[in-house]
Write a protein that holds these residues in place. Structure first.
Motif, PDB file in Angstrom:
ATOM      1  N   THR A 133      84.009  39.397-108.271  1.00 48.19           N
ATOM      2  CA  THR A 133      84.393  40.793-108.493  1.00 48.19           C
ATOM      3  C   THR A 133      84.720  41.519-107.197  1.00 48.19           C
ATOM      4  OG1 THR A 133      82.077  41.442-108.384  1.00 48.19           O
ATOM      5  CG2 THR A 133      82.982  40.951-110.571  1.00 48.19           C
ATOM      6  N   HIS A 134      84.632  40.843-106.071  1.00 50.31           N
ATOM      7  CA  HIS A 134      84.887  41.520-104.802  1.00 50.31           C
ATOM      8  C   HIS A 134      86.348  41.464-104.354  1.00 50.31           C
ATOM      9  CE1 HIS A 134      83.723  37.372-103.827  1.00 50.31           C
ATOM     10  NE2 HIS A 134      84.566  37.465-102.816  1.00 50.31           N
ATOM     11  N   VAL A 135      87.259  40.931-105.172  1.00 49.49           N
ATOM     12  CA  VAL A 135      88.693  40.912-104.860  1.00 49.49           C
ATOM     13  C   VAL A 135      89.379  42.008-105.664  1.00 49.49           C
ATOM     14  CG1 VAL A 135      90.825  39.573-104.939  1.00 49.49           C
ATOM     15  CG2 VAL A 135      88.690  38.450-104.355  1.00 49.49           C
ATOM     16  N   THR A 136      90.137  42.858-104.981  1.00 53.09           N
ATOM     17  CA  THR A 136      90.853  43.950-105.632  1.00 53.09           C
ATOM     18  C   THR A 136      92.335  43.845-105.307  1.00 53.09           C
ATOM     19  OG1 THR A 136      88.925  45.379-105.365  1.00 53.09           O
ATOM     20  CG2 THR A 136      91.019  46.464-105.851  1.00 53.09           C
ATOM     21  N   ILE A 137      93.173  43.905-106.330  1.00 56.97           N
ATOM     22  CA  ILE A 137      94.626  43.903-106.135  1.00 56.97           C
ATOM     23  C   ILE A 137      95.044  45.346-105.873  1.00 56.97           C
ATOM     24  CG2 ILE A 137      96.857  43.327-107.152  1.00 56.97           C
ATOM     25  CD1 ILE A 137      94.985  40.921-106.627  1.00 56.97           C
ATOM     26  N   THR A 138      95.611  45.599-104.688  1.00 63.11           N
ATOM     27  CA  THR A 138      95.945  46.967-104.301  1.00 63.11           C
ATOM     28  C   THR A 138      97.403  47.330-104.532  1.00 63.11           C
ATOM     29  OG1 THR A 138      96.303  46.259-102.022  1.00 63.11           O
ATOM     30  CG2 THR A 138      94.120  47.099-102.582  1.00 63.11           C
ATOM     31  N   ASP A 139      98.321  46.354-104.385  1.00 63.05           N
ATOM     32  CA  ASP A 139      99.742  46.675-104.524  1.00 63.05           C
ATOM     33  C   ASP A 139     100.506  45.383-104.770  1.00 63.05           C
ATOM     34  OD1 ASP A 139     102.043  48.207-104.583  1.00 63.05           O
ATOM     35  OD2 ASP A 139     102.312  48.220-102.411  1.00 63.05           O
ATOM     36  N   THR A 140     101.683  45.518-105.351  1.00 64.63           N
ATOM     37  CA  THR A 140     102.567  44.382-105.572  1.00 64.63           C
ATOM     38  C   THR A 140     103.994  44.825-105.310  1.00 64.63           C
ATOM     39  OG1 THR A 140     101.083  43.565-107.279  1.00 64.63           O
ATOM     40  CG2 THR A 140     103.256  42.596-107.208  1.00 64.63           C
ATOM     41  N   ARG A 141     104.745  43.994-104.624  1.00 71.02           N
ATOM     42  CA  ARG A 141     106.153  44.288-104.355  1.00 71.02           C
ATOM     43  C   ARG A 141     106.989  43.088-104.768  1.00 71.02           C
ATOM     44  NH1 ARG A 141     104.892  46.847 -98.651  1.00 71.02           N
ATOM     45  NH2 ARG A 141     103.901  48.741 -99.406  1.00 71.02           N
ATOM     46  N   VAL A 142     108.118  43.374-105.400  1.00 69.42           N
ATOM     47  CA  VAL A 142     109.018  42.329-105.870  1.00 69.42           C
ATOM     48  C   VAL A 142     110.366  42.513-105.188  1.00 69.42           C
ATOM     49  CG1 VAL A 142     110.138  41.351-107.909  1.00 69.42           C
ATOM     50  CG2 VAL A 142     107.824  42.219-108.082  1.00 69.42           C
ATOM     51  N   THR A 143     110.998  41.408-104.779  1.00 68.31           N
ATOM     52  CA  THR A 143     112.314  41.484-104.157  1.00 68.31           C
ATOM     53  C   THR A 143     113.336  41.962-105.185  1.00 68.31           C
ATOM     54  OG1 THR A 143     112.727  39.158-104.657  1.00 68.31           O
ATOM     55  CG2 THR A 143     111.799  39.674-102.482  1.00 68.31           C
TER      56      THR A 143
END
Length: 153
Positions: free
Chosen positions: A33-43
């Motif tokens: 539970t200590h991993v957090t997805i903060t942002d995602t960018r797609v080409t």
């Protein structure tokens, strides 16, 4: 403009799918539970996605989380492909987000500035101005004296 909107929608979908899959579908203890997805960018061509994440913990936790994400990349990409329903599922690249480190560095700088301000405030308490209380010259009245009663120079 429409391509940017599609890329943004796909990026948002990838962020949600990867976060949910990490929380519920991956049994790797390195990805607790200590991993957090903060942002995602797609080409713009929708072929590659960069997923930014943070890890709560020390350097060892960050390294093990990076290895866990790398090993789970195929499962996560399959989940994204099933949810997106696009012709081509983008490849996923995981990058540790530098935002928490930058925020920590800024907080350290602000703490040092506060300490320095406190030292200056302590050193200036009880200090008086150099010279007289009122350093400005006063206009002369008719008798040739200024407002304080002494002859003007």
């Amino acid at each position: 403009m429409a391509d940017n909107a599609r890329a943004k929608k796909l990026a948002d979908l990838i962020q949600v799918v990867v976060a949910e899959k990490l929380q519920r579908g991956i049994k790797d203890p390195r990805l607790g539970t200590h991993v957090t997805i903060t942002d995602t960018r797609v080409t713009g061509d929708l072929r590659e996605a960069t997923v930014f994440y943070t890890v709560y913990g020390d350097d060892e936790d960050r390294a093990s989380a990076a290895a866990g994400l790398e090993s789970a990349k195929g499962i996560l990409r399959s989940a994204v492909g099933a949810a997106a329903g696009t012709k081509f599922t983008p490849t996923l690249a995981f990058v540790a987000d530098a935002l928490p480190d930058n925020a920590r560095a800024i907080e350290d700088l602000l703490d040092r500035a506060r300490a320095s301000d406190a030292k200056v405030r302590e050193a200036s308490s009880g200090a008086t101005y150099a010279g007289e209380a009122d350093p400005y010259r006063k206009p002369e009245d008719e008798s040739g004296e200024n407002d304080e009663g002494s002859p003007s120079a």
